[in-house]
Design an enzyme around this catalytic site. Structure first.
Site, PDB file in Angstrom:
ATOM      1  N   HIS A   1     -29.739  -9.699  34.461  1.00  0.00           N
ATOM      2  CA  HIS A   1     -30.117  -8.304  34.673  1.00  0.00           C
ATOM      3  C   HIS A   1     -28.914  -7.459  34.330  1.00  0.00           C
ATOM      4  O   HIS A   1     -27.825  -7.701  34.827  1.00  0.00           O
ATOM      5  CB  HIS A   1     -30.472  -8.042  36.134  1.00  0.00           C
ATOM      6  CG  HIS A   1     -31.595  -8.884  36.632  1.00  0.00           C
ATOM      7  ND1 HIS A   1     -32.871  -8.779  36.162  1.00  0.00           N
ATOM      8  CD2 HIS A   1     -31.624  -9.850  37.549  1.00  0.00           C
ATOM      9  CE1 HIS A   1     -33.639  -9.643  36.784  1.00  0.00           C
ATOM     10  NE2 HIS A   1     -32.900 -10.324  37.631  1.00  0.00           N
TER      11      HIS A   1
ATOM     12  N   ASP B   1     -36.950  -9.308  31.338  1.00  0.00           N
ATOM     13  CA  ASP B   1     -36.158  -8.280  30.652  1.00  0.00           C
ATOM     14  C   ASP B   1     -36.883  -6.939  30.563  1.00  0.00           C
ATOM     15  O   ASP B   1     -36.688  -6.175  29.612  1.00  0.00           O
ATOM     16  CB  ASP B   1     -35.747  -8.751  29.241  1.00  0.00           C
ATOM     17  CG  ASP B   1     -35.038 -10.083  29.298  1.00  0.00           C
ATOM     18  OD1 ASP B   1     -34.275 -10.292  30.249  1.00  0.00           O
ATOM     19  OD2 ASP B   1     -35.270 -10.912  28.405  1.00  0.00           O
TER      20      ASP B   1
HETATM   21  P1  GTP Z   1     -34.305  -7.395  33.591  1.00  0.00           P
HETATM   22  O1  GTP Z   1     -34.007  -8.811  33.276  1.00  0.00           O
HETATM   23  O2  GTP Z   1     -35.730  -7.079  33.782  1.00  0.00           O
HETATM   24  O3  GTP Z   1     -33.418  -6.817  34.660  1.00  0.00           O
HETATM   25  O4  GTP Z   1     -33.939  -6.589  32.323  1.00  0.00           O
HETATM   26  P2  GTP Z   1     -32.586  -6.790  31.622  1.00  0.00           P
HETATM   27  O5  GTP Z   1     -31.511  -6.204  32.494  1.00  0.00           O
HETATM   28  O6  GTP Z   1     -32.433  -8.193  31.175  1.00  0.00           O
HETATM   29  O7  GTP Z   1     -32.750  -5.974  30.360  1.00  0.00           O
HETATM   30  P3  GTP Z   1     -31.552  -5.722  29.360  1.00  0.00           P
HETATM   31  O8  GTP Z   1     -30.498  -6.721  29.432  1.00  0.00           O
HETATM   32  O9  GTP Z   1     -32.185  -5.438  28.070  1.00  0.00           O
HETATM   33  O10 GTP Z   1     -30.939  -4.434  29.998  1.00  0.00           O
HETATM   34  C1  GTP Z   1     -31.624  -3.334  30.104  1.00  0.00           C
HETATM   35  C2  GTP Z   1     -30.682  -2.299  29.519  1.00  0.00           C
HETATM   36  O11 GTP Z   1     -31.461  -1.213  29.152  1.00  0.00           O
HETATM   37  C3  GTP Z   1     -29.681  -1.837  30.558  1.00  0.00           C
HETATM   38  O12 GTP Z   1     -28.463  -1.621  29.921  1.00  0.00           O
HETATM   39  C4  GTP Z   1     -30.271  -0.554  31.057  1.00  0.00           C
HETATM   40  O13 GTP Z   1     -29.311   0.397  31.417  1.00  0.00           O
HETATM   41  C5  GTP Z   1     -31.041  -0.087  29.843  1.00  0.00           C
HETATM   42  N1  GTP Z   1     -32.236   0.651  30.215  1.00  0.00           N
HETATM   43  C6  GTP Z   1     -32.984   0.504  31.332  1.00  0.00           C
HETATM   44  N2  GTP Z   1     -33.991   1.385  31.340  1.00  0.00           N
HETATM   45  C7  GTP Z   1     -33.869   2.100  30.192  1.00  0.00           C
HETATM   46  C8  GTP Z   1     -34.625   3.162  29.625  1.00  0.00           C
HETATM   47  O14 GTP Z   1     -35.601   3.654  30.159  1.00  0.00           O
HETATM   48  N3  GTP Z   1     -34.206   3.607  28.405  1.00  0.00           N
HETATM   49  C9  GTP Z   1     -33.143   3.108  27.771  1.00  0.00           C
HETATM   50  N4  GTP Z   1     -32.837   3.609  26.590  1.00  0.00           N
HETATM   51  N5  GTP Z   1     -32.402   2.112  28.284  1.00  0.00           N
HETATM   52  C10 GTP Z   1     -32.768   1.627  29.464  1.00  0.00           C
HETATM   53  P1  IMP Z   2     -35.827 -21.537  31.234  1.00  0.00           P
HETATM   54  O1  IMP Z   2     -36.224 -20.651  32.354  1.00  0.00           O
HETATM   55  O2  IMP Z   2     -34.370 -21.433  30.894  1.00  0.00           O
HETATM   56  O3  IMP Z   2     -36.273 -22.949  31.442  1.00  0.00           O
HETATM   57  O4  IMP Z   2     -36.583 -21.024  29.928  1.00  0.00           O
HETATM   58  C1  IMP Z   2     -37.986 -21.124  29.795  1.00  0.00           C
HETATM   59  C2  IMP Z   2     -38.528 -19.931  29.050  1.00  0.00           C
HETATM   60  O5  IMP Z   2     -38.359 -18.765  29.850  1.00  0.00           O
HETATM   61  C3  IMP Z   2     -37.830 -19.613  27.717  1.00  0.00           C
HETATM   62  O6  IMP Z   2     -38.788 -19.054  26.835  1.00  0.00           O
HETATM   63  C4  IMP Z   2     -36.817 -18.550  28.098  1.00  0.00           C
HETATM   64  O7  IMP Z   2     -36.468 -17.737  27.011  1.00  0.00           O
HETATM   65  C5  IMP Z   2     -37.599 -17.785  29.146  1.00  0.00           C
HETATM   66  N1  IMP Z   2     -36.767 -17.091  30.131  1.00  0.00           N
HETATM   67  C6  IMP Z   2     -36.196 -17.615  31.246  1.00  0.00           C
HETATM   68  N2  IMP Z   2     -35.523 -16.678  31.937  1.00  0.00           N
HETATM   69  C7  IMP Z   2     -35.692 -15.530  31.256  1.00  0.00           C
HETATM   70  C8  IMP Z   2     -35.249 -14.179  31.487  1.00  0.00           C
HETATM   71  O8  IMP Z   2     -34.583 -13.840  32.454  1.00  0.00           O
HETATM   72  N3  IMP Z   2     -35.627 -13.277  30.554  1.00  0.00           N
HETATM   73  C9  IMP Z   2     -36.376 -13.609  29.474  1.00  0.00           C
HETATM   74  N4  IMP Z   2     -36.816 -14.837  29.228  1.00  0.00           N
HETATM   75  C10 IMP Z   2     -36.471 -15.792  30.106  1.00  0.00           C
HETATM   76 MG    MG Z   3     -33.109  -9.961  31.832  1.00  0.00          MG
END
Ligand code: GTP
Ligand code: IMP
Ligand code: MG
Length: 339
Positions: free
Chosen positions: A43, A13
């Site tokens: 993502h 994340d």
């Molecule tokens: P990954 O699993 O690494 O892809 O991250 P994620 O997509 O799970 O993270 P999350 O669900 O928290 O989503 C990231 C959110 O933060 C998205 O809606 C992006 O548009 C937003 N975001 C990404 N970069 C930035 C930033 O630099 N600043 C802010 N404020 N928001 C951001």
């Molecule tokens: P699993 O991958 O579902 O078996 O989860 C194992 C561990 O990895 C747990 O702590 C989950 O929260 C973490 N985990 C798995 N995938 C993600 C991800 O995409 N983002 C954050 N944590 C994750």
């Molecule tokens: Mg993620």
């Protein structure tokens, strides 16, 4: 043209999705291939104010010219796959998607086990997506493969062959990792980890690229790292502090509140080394310094933000080439030409 692998450097994340989306639109890769564990990863990316989340398909789906591939190492959940094809139909993904015929399948029983098992669900705090049990069956050589599922037939391909053919022809291939270094089965905080290695080498293997064919590894860090589920988090801050600093986040897949911490330079350095980082990407700089919001020119960053970036470069030992300063695709500083 090179191959680029993007991986998470913390506990997932990190905002890999938004970095990949930028690279997909800006660099116009011919192929965007997803490696990693499976549908445990979420993502999310904001396009024109609308938020999209993917768990199975490549996050670079918005690049309409690209072929979207899921590598052999990745677990496929047909339910999630077909849901996403429908959910993203405005982007015409169905005609561009390919799944490696050797991907192992997540079956309903894997999800049930992942959600009911006291050890996985209770102690480790898994996502309940069935990935651990499916990978266990894969290791036992009992899992089904994509080629055994009739509905997947129109999408089956040899991803390794496609990716290597593209590289032979000089095309750009963008490879997406999932999760983060701290969740690696090998290098992470075992047993509080996911069911596979998540480092760049594993991601390359997932899509069938040998180590000699990887040109760039971009390791993504978030200004304030987060972690969902149980396990060590040395720089974790109290929940009230995260509330006060406006850092509260919820998981894309599970909706669980994420634990938040301060940037861990030591972990970042180790993670960059083992991943073989050629560049770093930093996200959420606007959460570290509100004045940085939306800035796209490095020289215009406020002093506090710049000092943070410089400290990361110095202590991690790798240049910070991409910096996200806001949620939208265009909220980014791209200084790859300066490194
Ligand atoms: P990954 O699993 O690494 O892809 O991250 P994620 O997509 O799970 O993270 P999350 O669900 O928290 O989503 C990231 C959110 O933060 C998205 O809606 C992006 O548009 C937003 N975001 C990404 N970069 C930035 C930033 O630099 N600043 C802010 N404020 N928001 C951001
Ligand atoms: P699993 O991958 O579902 O078996 O989860 C194992 C561990 O990895 C747990 O702590 C989950 O929260 C973490 N985990 C798995 N995938 C993600 C991800 O995409 N983002 C954050 N944590 C994750
Ligand atoms: Mg993620």
């Amino acid at each position: 043209m090179p191959s680029i692998i993007v991986v998470g450097g913390q506990w997932g994340d990190e905002g890999k999705g938004s970095i990949i989306a930028y690279l997909a639109m800006h660099d116009e890769p011919e192929i965007i291939a997803r490696g990693g564990v499976g549908t445990n990863a979420g993502h999310s990316v904001v396009i024109n104010g609308k938020k999209y989340a993917v768990r199975q398909l490549p996050t670079g789906f918005m690049q309409r010219k690209a072929r979207l591939l899921v590598g052999a190492g990745v677990l496929v959940d047909p339910e999630v796959f077909f849901y996403e094809l429908e959910h993203l139909k405005d982007f015409d993904v169905a005609g561009r998607v390919g799944i490696d015929y050797r991907c192992a399948i997540i079956e309903p029983r894997h999800k049930e086990l992942d959600r009911s098992n006291g050890y996985l669900h209770g102690k480790i705090g898994t996502t309940g997506s069935g990935c651990g049990p499916a990978n266990a069956d894969r290791a036992l050589r009992k899992a089904k493969q994509a080629k055994d599922i009739k509905e997947l037939e129109p999408y089956l391909t040899d991803v390794a062959a496609e990716v290597n053919d593209a590289l032979d022809e000089g095309a750009l291939v963008l490879v997406e990792g999932t999760q983060g270094f701290g969740l690696s089965l090998y290098f992470g905080t075992y047993p509080y980890v996911t069911s596979k290695d998540t480092s760049a080498s594993a991601i390359a293997s997932d899509v069938g690229i040998g180590p000699t064919r990887v040109d760039d590894v971009i390791v993504v860090f978030k200004s304030f790292p987060t972690r969902v589920g149980a396990g060590p988090f040395p720089t974790e801050m109290p929940m009230e502090e995260a509330d006060r600093l406006g850092l509260v986040e919820y998981g894309t897949v599970t909706g669980r509140r994420r634990r938040v911490g301060w940037f861990d330079f030591e972990m970042a350095r180790y993670s960059a080394r083992v991943n073989g980082a050629t560049m770093l990407a930093l996200t959420m700089l606007d959460k570290y310094d509100k004045e940085a919001y939306g800035i796209t020119d490095y020289d215009k960053l406020p002093k506090k933000a710049k000092e943070f970036v410089e400290e990361i470069e110095e202590r991690v030992g790798v240049p910070v080439a991409l910096i996200k300063t806001g949620p939208e695709l265009e909220h980014i500083i791209d200084r790859r030409d300066t490194i």
